[in-house]
Design a protein around this motif. Structure first.
Motif, PDB file in Angstrom:
ATOM      1  N   ASN A 253       0.816  -1.075   0.246  1.00 45.94           N
ATOM      2  CA  ASN A 253       0.018   0.297  -0.402  1.00 45.94           C
ATOM      3  C   ASN A 253       1.062   0.951  -0.111  1.00 45.94           C
ATOM      4  OD1 ASN A 253      -2.621  -1.016   0.126  1.00 45.94           O
ATOM      5  ND2 ASN A 253      -2.203  -2.276   1.976  1.00 45.94           N
ATOM      6  N   LYS A 254       0.012   2.158  -0.530  1.00 54.71           N
ATOM      7  CA  LYS A 254       0.823   3.503  -0.444  1.00 54.71           C
ATOM      8  C   LYS A 254      -0.205   4.730  -0.697  1.00 54.71           C
ATOM      9  CE  LYS A 254       4.242   1.878  -3.549  1.00 54.71           C
ATOM     10  NZ  LYS A 254       4.845   1.871  -5.494  1.00 54.71           N
ATOM     11  N   ASN A 255       0.360   5.492  -0.054  1.00 52.04           N
ATOM     12  CA  ASN A 255       0.061   6.801   0.008  1.00 52.04           C
ATOM     13  C   ASN A 255      -1.510   6.582   0.909  1.00 52.04           C
ATOM     14  OD1 ASN A 255       1.479   8.775  -1.330  1.00 52.04           O
ATOM     15  ND2 ASN A 255       0.984   8.215  -2.967  1.00 52.04           N
ATOM     16  N   GLY A 256      -1.837   5.889   2.143  1.00 57.52           N
ATOM     17  CA  GLY A 256      -2.967   6.140   2.777  1.00 57.52           C
ATOM     18  C   GLY A 256      -3.830   4.628   2.282  1.00 57.52           C
ATOM     19  N   ALA A 257      -3.402   4.373   0.845  1.00 56.75           N
ATOM     20  CA  ALA A 257      -4.340   2.606   0.840  1.00 56.75           C
ATOM     21  C   ALA A 257      -4.023   1.596   1.172  1.00 56.75           C
ATOM     22  CB  ALA A 257      -4.300   2.145  -0.373  1.00 56.75           C
ATOM     23  N   ASP A 258      -5.489   1.102   2.004  1.00 56.19           N
ATOM     24  CA  ASP A 258      -4.957   0.415   3.400  1.00 56.19           C
ATOM     25  C   ASP A 258      -5.773  -1.245   2.771  1.00 56.19           C
ATOM     26  OD1 ASP A 258      -7.609   1.073   3.129  1.00 56.19           O
ATOM     27  OD2 ASP A 258      -8.405   0.722   5.378  1.00 56.19           O
ATOM     28  N   TYR A 259      -5.681  -1.506   1.356  1.00 56.53           N
ATOM     29  CA  TYR A 259      -5.640  -3.059   0.884  1.00 56.53           C
ATOM     30  C   TYR A 259      -5.158  -3.878   1.750  1.00 56.53           C
ATOM     31  CZ  TYR A 259      -8.176   0.483  -2.588  1.00 56.53           C
ATOM     32  OH  TYR A 259      -8.695   0.943  -3.382  1.00 56.53           O
ATOM     33  N   GLN A 260      -6.494  -5.447   2.008  1.00 53.32           N
ATOM     34  CA  GLN A 260      -5.074  -6.664   2.500  1.00 53.32           C
ATOM     35  C   GLN A 260      -5.781  -7.569   1.324  1.00 53.32           C
ATOM     36  OE1 GLN A 260      -7.067  -7.753   5.982  1.00 53.32           O
ATOM     37  NE2 GLN A 260      -8.124  -5.649   6.531  1.00 53.32           N
ATOM     38  N   ALA A 261      -4.868  -8.426   2.022  1.00 53.09           N
ATOM     39  CA  ALA A 261      -5.296 -10.364   0.863  1.00 53.09           C
ATOM     40  C   ALA A 261      -5.883 -10.962   2.173  1.00 53.09           C
ATOM     41  CB  ALA A 261      -3.969 -10.699   0.478  1.00 53.09           C
ATOM     42  N   ASN A 262      -6.769 -10.719   2.211  1.00 50.81           N
ATOM     43  CA  ASN A 262      -7.713 -11.815   3.462  1.00 50.81           C
ATOM     44  C   ASN A 262      -8.693 -12.738   2.359  1.00 50.81           C
ATOM     45  OD1 ASN A 262      -9.729  -8.776   1.952  1.00 50.81           O
ATOM     46  ND2 ASN A 262     -10.848  -9.953   3.829  1.00 50.81           N
ATOM     47  N   SER A 263      -8.804 -13.436   2.720  1.00 51.06           N
ATOM     48  CA  SER A 263     -10.001 -14.739   2.072  1.00 51.06           C
ATOM     49  C   SER A 263     -11.215 -13.815   2.714  1.00 51.06           C
ATOM     50  CB  SER A 263      -9.209 -15.561   2.768  1.00 51.06           C
ATOM     51  OG  SER A 263      -9.668 -16.988   1.394  1.00 51.06           O
ATOM     52  N   ASN A 264     -11.873 -14.676   2.224  1.00 45.57           N
ATOM     53  CA  ASN A 264     -13.419 -14.372   2.192  1.00 45.57           C
ATOM     54  C   ASN A 264     -13.805 -14.383   4.127  1.00 45.57           C
ATOM     55  OD1 ASN A 264     -16.227 -14.303   2.222  1.00 45.57           O
ATOM     56  ND2 ASN A 264     -16.831 -16.202   2.550  1.00 45.57           N
ATOM     57  N   GLY A 265     -13.945 -13.074   4.437  1.00 48.21           N
ATOM     58  CA  GLY A 265     -14.377 -13.143   6.539  1.00 48.21           C
ATOM     59  C   GLY A 265     -13.211 -13.045   7.272  1.00 48.21           C
ATOM     60  N   LEU A 266     -12.369 -13.191   6.971  1.00 49.98           N
ATOM     61  CA  LEU A 266     -10.833 -13.761   8.057  1.00 49.98           C
ATOM     62  C   LEU A 266     -10.367 -12.114   7.415  1.00 49.98           C
ATOM     63  CD1 LEU A 266      -9.619 -16.861   7.373  1.00 49.98           C
ATOM     64  CD2 LEU A 266     -11.238 -15.398   9.756  1.00 49.98           C
ATOM     65  N   ALA A 267     -11.305 -10.899   7.750  1.00 54.12           N
ATOM     66  CA  ALA A 267     -10.065  -9.514   7.648  1.00 54.12           C
ATOM     67  C   ALA A 267      -9.410  -8.904   8.724  1.00 54.12           C
ATOM     68  CB  ALA A 267     -10.807  -8.481   7.116  1.00 54.12           C
ATOM     69  N   THR A 268      -9.027  -8.245   9.262  1.00 50.35           N
ATOM     70  CA  THR A 268      -8.112  -7.632  10.748  1.00 50.35           C
ATOM     71  C   THR A 268      -7.557  -6.557  10.107  1.00 50.35           C
ATOM     72  OG1 THR A 268      -6.691  -7.637  11.891  1.00 50.35           O
ATOM     73  CG2 THR A 268      -5.830  -8.928   9.919  1.00 50.35           C
ATOM     74  N   PRO A 269      -8.329  -5.525  10.744  1.00 53.87           N
ATOM     75  CA  PRO A 269      -7.598  -3.761  11.192  1.00 53.87           C
ATOM     76  C   PRO A 269      -6.055  -3.593  10.946  1.00 53.87           C
ATOM     77  CG  PRO A 269      -8.552  -4.373  12.764  1.00 53.87           C
ATOM     78  CD  PRO A 269      -9.247  -5.480  12.455  1.00 53.87           C
ATOM     79  N   TYR A 270      -5.753  -2.393  10.112  1.00 54.57           N
ATOM     80  CA  TYR A 270      -4.403  -2.092  10.487  1.00 54.57           C
ATOM     81  C   TYR A 270      -4.795  -0.527  11.334  1.00 54.57           C
ATOM     82  CZ  TYR A 270      -2.990  -3.601   5.533  1.00 54.57           C
ATOM     83  OH  TYR A 270      -2.596  -3.818   4.410  1.00 54.57           O
ATOM     84  N   VAL A 271      -3.395  -1.077  11.957  1.00 51.78           N
ATOM     85  CA  VAL A 271      -2.867  -0.103  13.620  1.00 51.78           C
ATOM     86  C   VAL A 271      -3.386   0.707  12.907  1.00 51.78           C
ATOM     87  CG1 VAL A 271      -1.489  -0.177  15.034  1.00 51.78           C
ATOM     88  CG2 VAL A 271      -2.232  -2.325  14.646  1.00 51.78           C
ATOM     89  N   ALA A 272      -4.175   1.826  13.595  1.00 48.74           N
ATOM     90  CA  ALA A 272      -3.836   3.424  12.348  1.00 48.74           C
ATOM     91  C   ALA A 272      -2.775   4.526  13.708  1.00 48.74           C
ATOM     92  CB  ALA A 272      -5.732   3.758  13.068  1.00 48.74           C
ATOM     93  N   THR A 273      -3.729   4.318  15.112  1.00 43.06           N
ATOM     94  CA  THR A 273      -2.721   4.955  15.976  1.00 43.06           C
ATOM     95  C   THR A 273      -2.363   4.007  17.272  1.00 43.06           C
ATOM     96  OG1 THR A 273      -4.929   5.533  17.024  1.00 43.06           O
ATOM     97  CG2 THR A 273      -4.289   7.174  15.718  1.00 43.06           C
ATOM     98  N   PHE A 274      -1.892   4.611  17.974  1.00 46.61           N
ATOM     99  CA  PHE A 274      -1.103   4.124  19.759  1.00 46.61           C
ATOM    100  C   PHE A 274      -0.457   5.380  20.369  1.00 46.61           C
ATOM    101  CE2 PHE A 274       2.122   2.025  21.510  1.00 46.61           C
ATOM    102  CZ  PHE A 274       1.512   1.150  22.949  1.00 46.61           C
ATOM    103  N   GLN A 275      -0.876   5.072  21.573  1.00 50.95           N
ATOM    104  CA  GLN A 275      -0.681   5.838  22.633  1.00 50.95           C
ATOM    105  C   GLN A 275       0.177   5.161  23.499  1.00 50.95           C
ATOM    106  OE1 GLN A 275      -3.433   8.593  23.855  1.00 50.95           O
ATOM    107  NE2 GLN A 275      -1.983   9.681  25.145  1.00 50.95           N
TER     108      GLN A 275
END
Length: 427
Positions: free
Chosen positions: A379-401
């Protein structure tokens, strides 16, 4: 005696009916061990680093989220269906097709996790020398090029990147939403005896209530929402198959303002089979635009444009087949020229991504196969595509404190790796 005669009559009627028509039960059960791993990288502010070189010391430079489990439809979509045809004589035939999705990994019926339904396809049709007229819920003409000319058939971790992009993501909005099927549609298919030429046209009704005066805006302001029309035309002869498609869909409408939020999908694809190797290619352009029916169009009316391409190959190896693809997408939004006049240093970086996928299918028989797929997305410039199979997506980490600190780290999606190891059985 009377009972015997009635039974014989029933059998005779059934025999006549079976001779004139046929019904087939069919389906696919596809299960896999699948996983996805998404990596995000820390975005550092040079000004903050200059003021405090240790400002980001407590923050990880990168972080990864992952998910693993049993999935379905990673090679071919799991389904259960019924289809039938009746010969009406004179070259005419009536037919039906009812097909529903199966989530065989957890036993639910439909792709949404609800009860079993026939949302994959529900049609009845009449065919003859003139072609075929088909009514119901069916595949859009603009979807066919994306799946037919994708070695992975828009399934599993190897799904074409442009197919993911059309559906959108957390950071990149969907332009067309669901580009696969249309409900409430009437379709026409050219007859199959045209020397290799084929084609179809479809119109999907919005089925919205309409009023013949100004009450429309208050009674049903979205009266055009859901309407679709499109077509596809191609040529297939010997090793060559090539087709072009175009369609428009009203994603949302506002009768009072006089606007339609449209998606315009143009794509072209092709394949050529050399025997020892089969090549695939496709190009897709989808534009999201607001159409103004009156003279109220603003001076600046930005469009969202998605460009995507795929190159693929399949290679037969004994009882198996190797599959590989490279795909790329870029989604850009028109920028107001005034921004560049007021800020000459303004720079717009459109989200984009690249994908590599590799797979192998080993046929144990005509109906059963083992398969393995791995895919990588950058991914580049904020794109957040993921190579998940059907129903097994997981979020990218956006922030952490970190606890007890005032600094919050911002993260951008960097890469995604997905895989499938499964078995497919058709019946």
């Amino acid at each position: 005696m009377k009972k015997s005669l009635v039974a014989l009559a029933a059998l005779a009627v059934a025999g006549v009916a079976s001779a004139q028509s046929s019904v087939t039960l069919f389906g696919i059960v596809d299960a896999s061990i699948s996983g996805v791993s998404n990596k995000s990288e820390l975005v550092t502010n040079p000004a903050v680093l200059l003021a405090n070189p240790f400002a980001y010391a407590l923050l990880p430079q990168s972080t990864t989220s992952s998910r693993t489990g049993i999935s379905n439809s990673a090679n071919s979509s799991s389904r259960l269906g019924f289809r039938g045809v009746e010969d009406l004589g004179g070259g005419l035939a009536a037919s039906f097709w009812l097909e529903g999705a199966l989530n065989n990994d957890d036993g639910t019926g439909a792709a949404t996790g609800g009860g079993f339904n026939f949302q994959r396809r529900s049609t009845v049709s009449l065919s003859g020398p003139f072609g075929e007229v088909r009514l119901g819920r069916d595949y859009k003409p603009t979807f066919w090029n994306l799946t037919v000319f994708d070695p992975f058939g828009t399934n599993g971790a190897g799904t074409a990147l442009v197919q993911r992009a059309i559906g959108g993501s957390t950071a990149v909005p969907a332009i067309e939403g669901s580009n696969v099927r249309a409900s409430n549609s009437i379709g026409y298919f050219l007859p199959p005896n045209l020397g290799g030429f084929y084609g179809q046209a479809m119109y999907g009704f919005s089925e919205q209530a309409k009023y013949d005066n100004f009450l429309q805006g208050s009674l049903n302001n979205g009266s055009r929402t859901g309407r679709y029309w499109g077509g596809r035309f191609g040529y297939a002869n010997g090793p060559l198959d090539v087709a072009v498609a175009y369609g428009e869909q009203v994603n949302a409408s506002n009768f009072t303002v006089g606007t339609n939020n449209l998606s315009k999908n143009f794509n072209v694809g092709g394949s050529y089979d050399f025997g020892v190797v089969k090549l695939f290619a496709q190009y897709v352009n989808v534009k999201g635009t607001v159409d103004y029916s009156g003279n109220n169009q603003p001076l600046f009316n930005p469009d969202t444009k998605l460009d995507g391409a795929l190159l693929g190959v399949t290679v037969p190896v004994g009882a198996g087949q190797i599959k590989a693809t490279y795909g790329k997408v870029k989604t850009r939004v028109d920028q107001n020229p005034l921004v560049y006049l007021t800020n000459p240093f303004f720079q717009y970086n459109a989200p984009k991504a690249d994908q590599l996928a590799l797979g192998y299918v080993h046929n144990l028989s005509k109906r059963t196969a083992l398969y393995a797929t791995v895919a990588y997305i950058k991914n580049k410039n904020g794109a957040d595509y993921q190579a998940n199979s059907n129903g097994l997506a997981t979020p990218y980490v956006a922030t952490f404190q970190p606890a007890g600190t005032a600094l919050t780290g911002a993260y951008l999606p960097k890469s995604s790796v997905g895989y499938d190891f499964g078995i497919r059985h058709s019946f």
